[in-house]
Design a protein around this motif. Structure first.
Motif, PDB file in Angstrom:
ATOM      1  N   GLU A  85       0.839  -1.207   0.000  1.00  0.00           N
ATOM      2  CA  GLU A  85       0.000   0.000   0.000  1.00  0.00           C
ATOM      3  C   GLU A  85       0.868   1.248   0.000  1.00  0.00           C
ATOM      4  O   GLU A  85       0.592   2.223  -0.706  1.00  0.00           O
ATOM      5  CB  GLU A  85      -0.916   0.005   1.222  1.00  0.00           C
ATOM      6  N   SER A  88       2.249   1.791  -3.364  1.00  0.00           N
ATOM      7  CA  SER A  88       1.284   2.111  -4.414  1.00  0.00           C
ATOM      8  C   SER A  88       0.467   3.354  -4.116  1.00  0.00           C
ATOM      9  O   SER A  88      -0.082   3.968  -5.037  1.00  0.00           O
ATOM     10  CB  SER A  88       0.335   0.927  -4.632  1.00  0.00           C
ATOM     11  N   HIS A  89       0.365   3.754  -2.831  1.00  0.00           N
ATOM     12  CA  HIS A  89      -0.452   4.901  -2.461  1.00  0.00           C
ATOM     13  C   HIS A  89       0.390   5.914  -1.688  1.00  0.00           C
ATOM     14  O   HIS A  89       0.984   5.562  -0.674  1.00  0.00           O
ATOM     15  CB  HIS A  89      -1.633   4.450  -1.593  1.00  0.00           C
ATOM     16  N   LYS A  91       1.716   8.100   0.930  1.00  0.00           N
ATOM     17  CA  LYS A  91       1.337   8.128   2.332  1.00  0.00           C
ATOM     18  C   LYS A  91       2.576   8.277   3.188  1.00  0.00           C
ATOM     19  O   LYS A  91       3.639   7.758   2.865  1.00  0.00           O
ATOM     20  CB  LYS A  91       0.605   6.820   2.693  1.00  0.00           C
ATOM     21  N   TYR A 118      -2.697  15.121  -2.267  1.00  0.00           N
ATOM     22  CA  TYR A 118      -2.409  13.865  -1.564  1.00  0.00           C
ATOM     23  C   TYR A 118      -2.559  14.080  -0.052  1.00  0.00           C
ATOM     24  O   TYR A 118      -1.576  14.366   0.646  1.00  0.00           O
ATOM     25  CB  TYR A 118      -1.001  13.369  -1.895  1.00  0.00           C
TER      26      TYR A 118
END
Length: 296
Positions: A85, A88-89, A91, A118
């Motif tokens: 995650e 891919s994202h 954060k 974001y």
């Protein structure tokens, strides 16, 4: 053997009730399943599965061990999912180092737009003109102006950092407009200094492949370009500064470009990040957005 792999093979055998079924599900041989289970039993010093020619069943210890294996394997799966995650994202906290003037005037507005896009990213932005080591100082992204040194960092080119000369309409009305770089010798120039005020400041301009370098002088020098910009708009002299900062001042009528037929200094600019690890989504997304906004 990898103990986590062996635990996974054991758990699959316990769930499906036979080595053959586990082997088919895992796409390995029944002999390899037996080897994994035997390895666990040897390591633990216990029997996990009672095996006969007709059937197999978990021992009491095997049943308890199976329950704990499920918890461990679930945690490993969750950790892997979290890592994917993050990859891919966008954060987490992103630590960035950038030069003072570019960072304060040009990068800061870009950073707020990026954060709005974001919401799961936080940015620690450090502005300094000193050299920083990304590994030692803990930065994930660096922006550098000037020629690059050999390093293990991955570099993406940005548009060159171009400088132009400007002065206020009131200053030019009082002192006249320079027609050549050499005319700057007759003007008050607002010079950027890099901590060494005793050193002379030279401005270089190019025209028709010919370079004109002038040792300028003036009553005000500063290591903070915002101070020089303020002095220029107040009519205290001619300044040489970044085009992307000065063009809005020119469009607003607060400054006028001087020596427009000459090309001012231009230095290469790059965004860099360490090459020793796979970049996370926050690093990739920031760099791609930065290249889109400030690329060549």
């Amino acid at each position: 053997m990898d103990k986590l792999v062996s635990m996974g093979v054991f758990a699959k055998s316990a769930e499906l009730g036979s080595f053959a079924a586990a082997a088919q599900a895992l796409d390995i041989s029944p002999q390899m399943v037996a080897k994994h289970v035997a390895g666990l039993e040897a390591d633990l010093g216990v029997t996990l599965i009672n095996r006969t020619t007709r059937r197999q069943s978990l021992t009491d210890i095997g049943l308890a061990y199976y329950d704990r294996c499920k918890v461990v394997l679930a945690e490993v799966e969750a950790a892997d999912a979290l890592a994917q995650e993050i990859l891919s994202h966008p954060k987490g906290v992103l630590r960035i180092s950038a030069p003072i003037t570019f960072g304060a005037f040009s990068l800061a507005p870009f950073v707020t737009r990026y954060l709005a896009r974001y919401p799961d990213v936080q940015i620690d932005l450090s502005l300094s003109d000193r050299y920083v080591d990304p590994i030692e100082d803990g930065y994930e992204i660096l922006i550098r102006i000037g020629e690059l040194e050999n390093s293990s960092l991955i570099a993406r080119p940005l548009a060159p950092y171009k400088l132009i000369a400007c002065a206020s309409p009131s200053y030019l009305a009082q002192h006249g407009e320079p027609e050549t770089p050499e005319d700057l010798l007759l003007h008050d120039c607002l010079a950027y200094m890099n901590g060494r005020s005793a050193m002379p400041c030279r401005w270089a301009f190019t025209r028709n492949s010919s370079t004109h370098e002038v040792k300028i002088k003036g009553r005000l020098r500063s290591d903070n370009w915002k101070a020089l910009l303020h002095a220029a708009t107040e009519g205290f002299g001619i300044t040489l500064g970044p085009a992307d900062v000065l063009v809005p001042e020119i469009n607003a009528g607060r400054l006028v470009q001087v020596l427009p037929d000459y090309m001012g200094p231009s230095r290469p600019m790059h965004v860099l990040y360490p090459s020793h690890r796979k970049p996370t989504a926050k690093i990739r997304s920031f760099i791609e957005a930065l290249v889109s906004a400030f690329g060549i």
